[in-house]
Design a protein around this motif. Structure first.
Motif, PDB file in Angstrom:
ATOM      1  N   LEU A 116       0.836  -1.207   0.000  1.00  0.00           N
ATOM      2  CA  LEU A 116       0.000   0.000   0.000  1.00  0.00           C
ATOM      3  C   LEU A 116       0.866   1.251   0.000  1.00  0.00           C
ATOM      4  N   GLU A 117       0.195   2.361  -0.265  1.00  0.00           N
ATOM      5  CA  GLU A 117       0.864   3.664  -0.234  1.00  0.00           C
ATOM      6  C   GLU A 117       1.499   3.892   1.141  1.00  0.00           C
ATOM      7  N   SER A 118       0.825   3.418   2.189  1.00  0.00           N
ATOM      8  CA  SER A 118       1.350   3.612   3.555  1.00  0.00           C
ATOM      9  C   SER A 118       2.665   2.845   3.757  1.00  0.00           C
ATOM     10  N   ASP A 119       2.831   1.705   3.063  1.00  0.00           N
ATOM     11  CA  ASP A 119       4.104   0.963   3.150  1.00  0.00           C
ATOM     12  C   ASP A 119       5.226   1.781   2.513  1.00  0.00           C
ATOM     13  N   VAL A 120       4.911   2.411   1.376  1.00  0.00           N
ATOM     14  CA  VAL A 120       5.926   3.234   0.703  1.00  0.00           C
ATOM     15  C   VAL A 120       6.276   4.416   1.610  1.00  0.00           C
ATOM     16  N   ALA A 121       5.240   5.033   2.184  1.00  0.00           N
ATOM     17  CA  ALA A 121       5.472   6.214   3.026  1.00  0.00           C
ATOM     18  C   ALA A 121       6.330   5.849   4.234  1.00  0.00           C
ATOM     19  N   SER A 122       6.042   4.717   4.902  1.00  0.00           N
ATOM     20  CA  SER A 122       6.841   4.407   6.097  1.00  0.00           C
ATOM     21  C   SER A 122       8.261   3.985   5.739  1.00  0.00           C
ATOM     22  N   SER A 123       8.448   3.295   4.593  1.00  0.00           N
ATOM     23  CA  SER A 123       9.831   2.939   4.248  1.00  0.00           C
ATOM     24  C   SER A 123      10.610   4.180   3.825  1.00  0.00           C
ATOM     25  N   LYS A 124       9.914   5.127   3.194  1.00  0.00           N
ATOM     26  CA  LYS A 124      10.588   6.375   2.787  1.00  0.00           C
ATOM     27  C   LYS A 124      10.971   7.198   4.037  1.00  0.00           C
ATOM     28  N   GLU A 125      10.116   7.135   5.014  1.00  0.00           N
ATOM     29  CA  GLU A 125      10.400   7.869   6.259  1.00  0.00           C
ATOM     30  C   GLU A 125      11.650   7.279   6.950  1.00  0.00           C
ATOM     31  N   ALA A 126      11.757   5.946   6.903  1.00  0.00           N
ATOM     32  CA  ALA A 126      12.908   5.291   7.543  1.00  0.00           C
ATOM     33  C   ALA A 126      14.198   5.459   6.722  1.00  0.00           C
ATOM     34  N   HIS A 127      14.074   5.598   5.397  1.00  0.00           N
ATOM     35  CA  HIS A 127      15.268   5.676   4.528  1.00  0.00           C
ATOM     36  C   HIS A 127      15.068   6.818   3.531  1.00  0.00           C
ATOM     37  N   ALA A 128      15.157   8.029   4.043  1.00  0.00           N
ATOM     38  CA  ALA A 128      14.778   9.218   3.264  1.00  0.00           C
ATOM     39  C   ALA A 128      15.566   9.369   1.954  1.00  0.00           C
ATOM     40  N   GLY A 129      16.837   8.960   1.952  1.00  0.00           N
ATOM     41  CA  GLY A 129      17.659   9.192   0.757  1.00  0.00           C
ATOM     42  C   GLY A 129      17.546   8.093  -0.286  1.00  0.00           C
ATOM     43  N   ALA A 130      16.764   7.062  -0.005  1.00  0.00           N
ATOM     44  CA  ALA A 130      16.748   5.903  -0.903  1.00  0.00           C
ATOM     45  C   ALA A 130      15.874   6.141  -2.132  1.00  0.00           C
ATOM     46  N   GLU A 131      16.299   5.536  -3.254  1.00  0.00           N
ATOM     47  CA  GLU A 131      15.461   5.569  -4.461  1.00  0.00           C
ATOM     48  C   GLU A 131      14.384   4.503  -4.305  1.00  0.00           C
ATOM     49  N   ILE A 132      13.189   4.797  -4.774  1.00  0.00           N
ATOM     50  CA  ILE A 132      12.109   3.801  -4.678  1.00  0.00           C
ATOM     51  C   ILE A 132      11.880   3.170  -6.049  1.00  0.00           C
ATOM     52  N   LEU A 133      12.012   1.834  -6.103  1.00  0.00           N
ATOM     53  CA  LEU A 133      11.763   1.106  -7.351  1.00  0.00           C
ATOM     54  C   LEU A 133      10.551   0.207  -7.150  1.00  0.00           C
ATOM     55  N   ALA A 134       9.587   0.277  -8.070  1.00  0.00           N
ATOM     56  CA  ALA A 134       8.378  -0.535  -7.917  1.00  0.00           C
ATOM     57  C   ALA A 134       8.104  -1.359  -9.166  1.00  0.00           C
ATOM     58  N   HIS A 135       7.535  -2.536  -8.934  1.00  0.00           N
ATOM     59  CA  HIS A 135       7.163  -3.443 -10.027  1.00  0.00           C
ATOM     60  C   HIS A 135       5.758  -3.071 -10.507  1.00  0.00           C
ATOM     61  N   PRO A 136       5.508  -3.106 -11.829  1.00  0.00           N
ATOM     62  CA  PRO A 136       4.178  -2.689 -12.307  1.00  0.00           C
ATOM     63  C   PRO A 136       3.018  -3.597 -11.893  1.00  0.00           C
ATOM     64  N   GLU A 137       3.288  -4.706 -11.187  1.00  0.00           N
ATOM     65  CA  GLU A 137       2.183  -5.480 -10.608  1.00  0.00           C
ATOM     66  C   GLU A 137       1.637  -4.805  -9.344  1.00  0.00           C
ATOM     67  N   CYS A 138       2.320  -3.729  -8.891  1.00  0.00           N
ATOM     68  CA  CYS A 138       1.828  -3.003  -7.706  1.00  0.00           C
ATOM     69  C   CYS A 138       0.647  -2.118  -8.083  1.00  0.00           C
ATOM     70  N   ARG A 139      -0.114  -1.728  -7.063  1.00  0.00           N
ATOM     71  CA  ARG A 139      -1.239  -0.803  -7.269  1.00  0.00           C
ATOM     72  C   ARG A 139      -0.747   0.547  -7.796  1.00  0.00           C
ATOM     73  N   ARG A 140      -1.656   1.268  -8.441  1.00  0.00           N
ATOM     74  CA  ARG A 140      -1.326   2.593  -8.977  1.00  0.00           C
ATOM     75  C   ARG A 140      -0.790   3.519  -7.870  1.00  0.00           C
ATOM     76  N   GLU A 141      -1.398   3.467  -6.681  1.00  0.00           N
ATOM     77  CA  GLU A 141      -1.001   4.372  -5.591  1.00  0.00           C
ATOM     78  C   GLU A 141       0.467   4.162  -5.189  1.00  0.00           C
ATOM     79  N   VAL A 142       0.951   2.928  -5.333  1.00  0.00           N
ATOM     80  CA  VAL A 142       2.364   2.623  -5.030  1.00  0.00           C
ATOM     81  C   VAL A 142       3.246   3.105  -6.191  1.00  0.00           C
ATOM     82  N   LEU A 143       2.807   2.826  -7.405  1.00  0.00           N
ATOM     83  CA  LEU A 143       3.589   3.230  -8.586  1.00  0.00           C
ATOM     84  C   LEU A 143       3.756   4.745  -8.629  1.00  0.00           C
ATOM     85  N   GLU A 144       2.705   5.470  -8.212  1.00  0.00           N
ATOM     86  CA  GLU A 144       2.788   6.938  -8.255  1.00  0.00           C
ATOM     87  C   GLU A 144       3.823   7.494  -7.281  1.00  0.00           C
ATOM     88  N   LYS A 145       4.138   6.734  -6.259  1.00  0.00           N
ATOM     89  CA  LYS A 145       5.134   7.198  -5.272  1.00  0.00           C
ATOM     90  C   LYS A 145       6.561   6.764  -5.642  1.00  0.00           C
TER      91      LYS A 145
END
Ligand code: 13P
Ligand code: SF4
Length: 305
Positions: A179-208
């Motif tokens: 979920l979007e909340s998973d992306v948000a909490s991992s980004k909070e823990a690792h602010a400088g990290a690049e986020i890579l997502a697989h297109p099987e994820c929901r749109r809300e995850v891909l948008e982040k």
């Protein structure tokens, strides 16, 4: 239970004795990836199955992957170490359902993701992978596409092509649970990290995400990027390979729960058993095989993988 090293040694002896090539998907257990001759995505592995001069292919992955190898290399014996390793998303579309949907949408071309059964592929005009879905759909001489079975990948394709996409109500439980909340909490823990997502994820995850890639796309990007930290929104088995290939970089799962149980059923014991007993063999009837191969071949002509 036998000692782990003894199992590995025996696997290596049998591989040589029986002229076997072991293929493992990027989502397999780390120790299974480590004994494989090739680790990769489903289509890349099927290509290896064709290219390798082996008598036997041991496919460490799920049902549709071993089937693709059998479709493309009918002269080889294809074995899967666990007959219950089955992709739930592939099971969300049957050939009969596809036949009915084609009747409802006679003007649409049918594109099936490689994560589908041989029977569904046989009813499709062309297959695609997560790496080439947009390119394959764009290559079609039609305005309407019935996209099977992943609604998330279908949504991604719809946003990146000019075609009208008719969605199937299928999804990968492992990716869809992020979920979007998973992306948000991992980004909070690792602010400088690049986020890579697989297109099987929901749109809300891909948008982040900073980038959207197939598993092979992720491995390539992580090796070439100057970034040192990455949040990975796909099945967590890929982290083993990413960490092994990039020991100086840091990889964090987007969600600790992104684990596909079907990709974990195969372990070293079942690989050894498979090599000793030469089971479970995966075969595809000739009529379905030739029809499914046409859809796979058309994909290979239309797009890269
Ligand atoms: P790839 O991106 O490696 O094709 O895999 C996606 C997947 O979920 C396979 O089950
Ligand atoms: Fe199927 Fe998803 Fe598991 Fe891949 S990760 S095998 S798509 S359920």
């Amino acid at each position: 239970m036998q000692d782990k090293q003894a199992i590995i040694d025996r696997i290596n002896v049998l591989k040589k004795e029986k002229n076997v090539v072991v293929l493992a998907h990027n989502y397999c257990r780390g120790d299974v990836q480590d004994i494989a001759d090739f680790v990769g995505d489903s289509l890349g592995l099927s290509r290896q199955a064709v290219e390798q001069p082996a008598d036997i292919i041991v496919f460490c992955g799920v049902d549709f992957m071993a089937q693709s190898a059998a479709i493309l290399s009918p002269e080889k014996k294809v074995l899967i170490p666990d007959m219950f390793a089955r992709c739930p998303m592939a099971a969300m579309a049957t050939a009969d359902e596809v036949r009915k949907a084609k009747k409802q949408h006679p003007d649409a071309m049918v594109v099936s993701y490689v994560n589908s059964s041989a029977e569904v592929k046989a009813k499709s005009d062309v297959c695609c992978t997560s790496a080439n879905a947009v390119e394959v759909v764009n290559s079609l001489d039609c305005s309407k596409v019935l996209f099977i079975p992943d609604k998330n990948l279908g949504d991604y394709v719809a946003r990146n092509t000019g075609k009208e996409i008719i969605f199937w109500d299928g999804y990968c439980p492992t990716h869809n649970h992020m979920l979007e909340s998973d992306v948000a909490s991992s980004k909070e823990a690792h602010a400088g990290a690049e986020i890579l997502a697989h297109p099987e994820c929901r749109r809300e995850v891909l948008e982040k995400a900073d980038h959207i890639f197939s598993t092979t796309g992720m491995t390539g990007h992580c090796s070439s990027s100057d970034s040192k930290e990455f949040i990975i929104a796909t099945e967590n088995g890929l982290l083993h390979r990413l960490r092994k290939e990039n020991p100086d970089k840091h990889f964090y799962p987007c969600s600790e729960y992104a684990i596909c149980p079907d990709m974990k059923t195969i372990d070293l014991e079942s690989v050894l058993d498979c090599l000793e007993k030469e089971e479970y063999e995966v075969t595809v009837g000739e009529k379905v095989r030739t029809q499914a191969k046409k859809a796979l071949d058309r994909m290979l002509e239309a797009g890269r993988s």
